[in-house]
Design a protein around this motif. Sequence first.
Motif, PDB file in Angstrom:
ATOM      1  N   GLN A 183       0.490  -1.325  -0.008  1.00 37.13           N
ATOM      2  CA  GLN A 183      -0.490  -0.023  -0.184  1.00 37.13           C
ATOM      3  C   GLN A 183       0.785   1.176   0.214  1.00 37.13           C
ATOM      4  OE1 GLN A 183      -3.541  -0.334   0.140  1.00 37.13           O
ATOM      5  NE2 GLN A 183      -3.509  -2.230  -0.679  1.00 37.13           N
ATOM      6  N   ILE A 184       1.924   1.380   0.469  1.00 35.49           N
ATOM      7  CA  ILE A 184       2.733   2.100   0.620  1.00 35.49           C
ATOM      8  C   ILE A 184       3.983   2.531  -0.443  1.00 35.49           C
ATOM      9  CG2 ILE A 184       2.700   2.438   3.354  1.00 35.49           C
ATOM     10  CD1 ILE A 184       5.461   1.208   3.970  1.00 35.49           C
ATOM     11  N   GLN A 185       3.802   1.451  -1.279  1.00 33.18           N
ATOM     12  CA  GLN A 185       4.490   1.281  -2.884  1.00 33.18           C
ATOM     13  C   GLN A 185       4.758   2.628  -3.636  1.00 33.18           C
ATOM     14  OE1 GLN A 185       4.481  -2.554  -4.264  1.00 33.18           O
ATOM     15  NE2 GLN A 185       6.469  -3.290  -2.164  1.00 33.18           N
ATOM     16  N   SER A 186       5.329   2.730  -4.700  1.00 32.87           N
ATOM     17  CA  SER A 186       5.070   3.962  -5.760  1.00 32.87           C
ATOM     18  C   SER A 186       4.668   2.926  -6.235  1.00 32.87           C
ATOM     19  CB  SER A 186       6.887   4.153  -5.894  1.00 32.87           C
ATOM     20  OG  SER A 186       7.468   2.595  -6.779  1.00 32.87           O
ATOM     21  N   LEU A 187       4.149   2.915  -7.188  1.00 33.50           N
ATOM     22  CA  LEU A 187       2.895   3.234  -8.868  1.00 33.50           C
ATOM     23  C   LEU A 187       3.817   2.621  -9.696  1.00 33.50           C
ATOM     24  CD1 LEU A 187       0.861   2.731 -10.183  1.00 33.50           C
ATOM     25  CD2 LEU A 187       1.434   5.050 -11.675  1.00 33.50           C
ATOM     26  N   SER A 188       5.638   2.017  -9.991  1.00 38.28           N
ATOM     27  CA  SER A 188       6.069   1.564 -10.891  1.00 38.28           C
ATOM     28  C   SER A 188       6.113   0.313  -9.690  1.00 38.28           C
ATOM     29  CB  SER A 188       6.975   1.664 -11.282  1.00 38.28           C
ATOM     30  OG  SER A 188       7.644   2.455  -9.787  1.00 38.28           O
ATOM     31  N   GLU A 189       6.937   0.349  -8.766  1.00 39.61           N
ATOM     32  CA  GLU A 189       6.790  -1.265  -8.112  1.00 39.61           C
ATOM     33  C   GLU A 189       5.366  -1.538  -7.732  1.00 39.61           C
ATOM     34  OE1 GLU A 189       8.623   0.206  -4.125  1.00 39.61           O
ATOM     35  OE2 GLU A 189      10.510   1.020  -4.771  1.00 39.61           O
ATOM     36  N   LYS A 190       4.792  -0.719  -7.318  1.00 38.30           N
ATOM     37  CA  LYS A 190       3.183  -1.639  -6.935  1.00 38.30           C
ATOM     38  C   LYS A 190       2.729  -2.181  -8.628  1.00 38.30           C
ATOM     39  CE  LYS A 190      -1.512  -0.963  -5.790  1.00 38.30           C
ATOM     40  NZ  LYS A 190      -2.990   0.008  -5.029  1.00 38.30           N
ATOM     41  N   MET A 191       3.167  -1.922  -9.637  1.00 36.27           N
ATOM     42  CA  MET A 191       2.770  -2.816 -10.846  1.00 36.27           C
ATOM     43  C   MET A 191       3.488  -3.600 -10.731  1.00 36.27           C
ATOM     44  SD  MET A 191       0.346  -1.422 -12.532  1.00 36.27           S
ATOM     45  CE  MET A 191      -0.577  -1.030 -10.801  1.00 36.27           C
ATOM     46  N   LYS A 192       4.670  -3.261 -10.269  1.00 39.04           N
ATOM     47  CA  LYS A 192       5.736  -4.850 -10.775  1.00 39.04           C
ATOM     48  C   LYS A 192       5.883  -5.711  -9.980  1.00 39.04           C
ATOM     49  CE  LYS A 192      10.761  -6.331  -9.768  1.00 39.04           C
ATOM     50  NZ  LYS A 192      12.151  -5.426  -9.581  1.00 39.04           N
ATOM     51  N   GLU A 193       4.831  -5.923  -8.462  1.00 35.61           N
ATOM     52  CA  GLU A 193       4.389  -6.529  -7.431  1.00 35.61           C
ATOM     53  C   GLU A 193       3.553  -7.805  -8.036  1.00 35.61           C
ATOM     54  OE1 GLU A 193       3.679  -9.488  -4.392  1.00 35.61           O
ATOM     55  OE2 GLU A 193       5.927  -8.437  -5.229  1.00 35.61           O
ATOM     56  N   ILE A 194       2.070  -6.511  -8.370  1.00 33.97           N
ATOM     57  CA  ILE A 194       1.078  -7.095  -9.025  1.00 33.97           C
ATOM     58  C   ILE A 194       1.117  -8.451 -10.425  1.00 33.97           C
ATOM     59  CG2 ILE A 194      -1.117  -6.417 -10.495  1.00 33.97           C
ATOM     60  CD1 ILE A 194      -1.483  -6.012  -7.417  1.00 33.97           C
ATOM     61  N   GLY A 195       2.168  -7.932 -11.170  1.00 31.16           N
ATOM     62  CA  GLY A 195       2.618  -8.752 -12.098  1.00 31.16           C
ATOM     63  C   GLY A 195       2.933  -9.951 -12.133  1.00 31.16           C
ATOM     64  N   ARG A 196       3.667  -9.895 -10.896  1.00 29.73           N
ATOM     65  CA  ARG A 196       4.666 -10.683 -10.376  1.00 29.73           C
ATOM     66  C   ARG A 196       3.303 -12.511  -9.707  1.00 29.73           C
ATOM     67  NH1 ARG A 196       5.506 -13.619  -5.715  1.00 29.73           N
ATOM     68  NH2 ARG A 196       4.645 -11.988  -4.528  1.00 29.73           N
ATOM     69  N   LEU A 197       2.079 -11.771  -9.360  1.00 32.15           N
ATOM     70  CA  LEU A 197       1.377 -11.947  -8.166  1.00 32.15           C
ATOM     71  C   LEU A 197       0.447 -12.658  -9.905  1.00 32.15           C
ATOM     72  CD1 LEU A 197      -0.356  -9.869  -5.922  1.00 32.15           C
ATOM     73  CD2 LEU A 197       1.726 -12.490  -5.417  1.00 32.15           C
ATOM     74  N   LEU A 198       0.457 -11.574 -10.750  1.00 29.51           N
ATOM     75  CA  LEU A 198      -0.611 -12.213 -11.945  1.00 29.51           C
ATOM     76  C   LEU A 198       0.293 -13.945 -12.329  1.00 29.51           C
ATOM     77  CD1 LEU A 198      -1.624  -9.495 -13.671  1.00 29.51           C
ATOM     78  CD2 LEU A 198      -2.616 -10.812 -12.293  1.00 29.51           C
ATOM     79  N   GLU A 199       1.910 -13.658 -12.434  1.00 26.89           N
ATOM     80  CA  GLU A 199       2.155 -15.030 -12.941  1.00 26.89           C
ATOM     81  C   GLU A 199       2.120 -16.717 -11.441  1.00 26.89           C
ATOM     82  OE1 GLU A 199       6.371 -13.793 -13.944  1.00 26.89           O
ATOM     83  OE2 GLU A 199       6.521 -12.758 -15.066  1.00 26.89           O
ATOM     84  N   VAL A 200       2.196 -15.932 -10.100  1.00 26.00           N
ATOM     85  CA  VAL A 200       2.448 -16.763  -9.298  1.00 26.00           C
ATOM     86  C   VAL A 200       1.338 -17.467  -8.840  1.00 26.00           C
ATOM     87  CG1 VAL A 200       2.765 -17.870  -6.679  1.00 26.00           C
ATOM     88  CG2 VAL A 200       4.422 -15.933  -7.835  1.00 26.00           C
ATOM     89  N   LEU A 201      -0.021 -16.715  -8.990  1.00 30.36           N
ATOM     90  CA  LEU A 201      -1.756 -17.470  -9.139  1.00 30.36           C
ATOM     91  C   LEU A 201      -2.393 -18.006  -9.638  1.00 30.36           C
ATOM     92  CD1 LEU A 201      -3.504 -14.290  -8.473  1.00 30.36           C
ATOM     93  CD2 LEU A 201      -2.848 -15.613  -6.265  1.00 30.36           C
ATOM     94  N   PRO A 202      -1.393 -17.972 -10.956  1.00 27.17           N
ATOM     95  CA  PRO A 202      -2.055 -19.592 -12.491  1.00 27.17           C
ATOM     96  C   PRO A 202      -1.291 -20.336 -11.614  1.00 27.17           C
ATOM     97  CG  PRO A 202      -1.908 -17.958 -13.652  1.00 27.17           C
ATOM     98  CD  PRO A 202      -1.576 -17.502 -12.027  1.00 27.17           C
ATOM     99  N   GLN A 203      -0.041 -20.716 -11.420  1.00 26.76           N
ATOM    100  CA  GLN A 203       0.919 -21.883 -10.659  1.00 26.76           C
ATOM    101  C   GLN A 203       0.019 -22.356  -9.733  1.00 26.76           C
ATOM    102  OE1 GLN A 203       4.452 -22.193 -10.560  1.00 26.76           O
ATOM    103  NE2 GLN A 203       4.997 -21.433 -12.507  1.00 26.76           N
ATOM    104  N   LEU A 204      -0.379 -21.465  -8.748  1.00 30.40           N
ATOM    105  CA  LEU A 204      -1.344 -21.606  -7.570  1.00 30.40           C
ATOM    106  C   LEU A 204      -2.313 -22.786  -8.115  1.00 30.40           C
ATOM    107  CD1 LEU A 204      -0.601 -18.986  -5.090  1.00 30.40           C
ATOM    108  CD2 LEU A 204       0.582 -21.604  -4.710  1.00 30.40           C
ATOM    109  N   GLN A 205      -3.069 -22.427  -8.558  1.00 35.70           N
ATOM    110  CA  GLN A 205      -4.571 -22.601  -9.042  1.00 35.70           C
ATOM    111  C   GLN A 205      -4.146 -24.079  -9.867  1.00 35.70           C
ATOM    112  OE1 GLN A 205      -6.223 -19.540 -11.208  1.00 35.70           O
ATOM    113  NE2 GLN A 205      -7.691 -19.422 -10.331  1.00 35.70           N
ATOM    114  N   SER A 206      -2.517 -24.215 -10.337  1.00 34.24           N
ATOM    115  CA  SER A 206      -2.558 -25.748 -10.974  1.00 34.24           C
ATOM    116  C   SER A 206      -1.941 -25.852  -9.953  1.00 34.24           C
ATOM    117  CB  SER A 206      -1.520 -25.045 -11.803  1.00 34.24           C
ATOM    118  OG  SER A 206      -0.967 -26.528 -12.425  1.00 34.24           O
ATOM    119  N   LEU A 207      -1.720 -25.992  -8.975  1.00 34.68           N
ATOM    120  CA  LEU A 207      -1.135 -27.189  -7.643  1.00 34.68           C
ATOM    121  C   LEU A 207      -2.345 -27.464  -6.974  1.00 34.68           C
ATOM    122  CD1 LEU A 207       1.959 -27.816  -6.925  1.00 34.68           C
ATOM    123  CD2 LEU A 207       1.233 -26.009  -4.891  1.00 34.68           C
TER     124      LEU A 207
END
Length: 449
Positions: A183-207
Amino acid sequence: MYRRIRQVLNAMREQGCVGYAKVATMGGFCDLDLLIVKATAPDDLPLPERYVHQFLKIFSISPVVSYQAFFHSFTRRFGKTRSWRVALKCLLLLHRLLRTVPQDSLFRAELLWVRANGLLSLYPCHFRDNSSSPSSSSSSSSSSLNFTNFIRSYARLLDEAIDCFSMDDEASEDGISSSEELQIQSLSEKMKEIGRLLEVLPQLQSLIDRVMDCRPAASASRSFLVKATMKHIIRDSFTCYSTFQRDIVVVMDSLFELPYRRCIAAFDIYKKAAVQAAQLCEFYDWCKARGFCGSYEYPCIDRIPHLHIRALENVLHGMWQMTDSSSSNISSMGSPSPSPSPSPSCLSEDDDDKEMVRTREIMVSTQWEKFEEDDDELAPLLQLDVSYGSWEALLEASIVVSHDPPNSLFCNSNGYRDRINDPRESTKLMDGWKMQIYNPFHHPQNMVN
């Protein structure tokens, strides 16, 4: 007859290996190969916990050499056995070590190297059971098939879990912060974290899907060793689901701030989560009925109503449809610039360097645009009413039926709704909108009254 002889010879070979390993270790000779043989004895007893501690002790003394020797012995033991008990204990031993070794150890890296070089094949798994010996030949074949399918499903689960562990290690090395710090990160860091989550979440669903595929059938579900293994699988699925539930909330809270491609990817994950929640509830109910774990251990599954999925789909579809239509209408009215500005639909087809990042206060784009000099802030694509408070409230508000009579409102060329009887009332209608649309390619001085 031949099948029965083969089963007897297989049992004698396994018992001989275990007997030799016990005698050798009693004489003071400790070897990883012998230790693996003792830990994976072909009996119905669960994997002794003391062997896991012995392996961890050896790994702490000489990590690099012991890792190589362990995987060499493990691949040979798992690859040559035709007993489902031995194969299941091998996989359970690997499962327990993956959960117990320190996160910064080279155990997982060595495992990835062994798998990448073809020395260990967890998926596809070529194991086939020949040790089941019921009374009749038909039931023996069916029992062997049930145990074989369970071993292969479990091996595939571990194969995908290794990939998830590697992604967790990369995230920790990159210094990815938690969802509270997001919540306290900058916009670029927040978008980077969201991009990482969008890669991790499908693998968690597959798991989670692989966990549900490990449901034993018929004779396999009655085995004491299989029940003990299922407890470890189900308990790890609790952690997996909790992680997925926490991360999907972070992504959905930032849904309307994401570019188009990521917004659609997040919606697809959310849509699959609604279907998977129902399947997971049914699977956990089946596990509770067989007493695999205590009822108090199971997490509460959040079911996603189908109404939310449809409402969110309509909001996303309408949001980008209105943006495309508004930009095309403004450009068709005539612009003083010599070349027309590209539409957002064209920008969405480019690479990541042309993606637009929307926030609730300002819209940033790689395309330069000239605006009038005023003190008004640029409104976002969607202006949320403060009374809503969250995107769930927005979904509920988006499906409320209008109080105007049916067939009395139509969309004009500007994308707004006017009454067909009195066009002069369009100004009053536009003032009543809760959502304000901002077009980055529109010049205020070109508006036609």
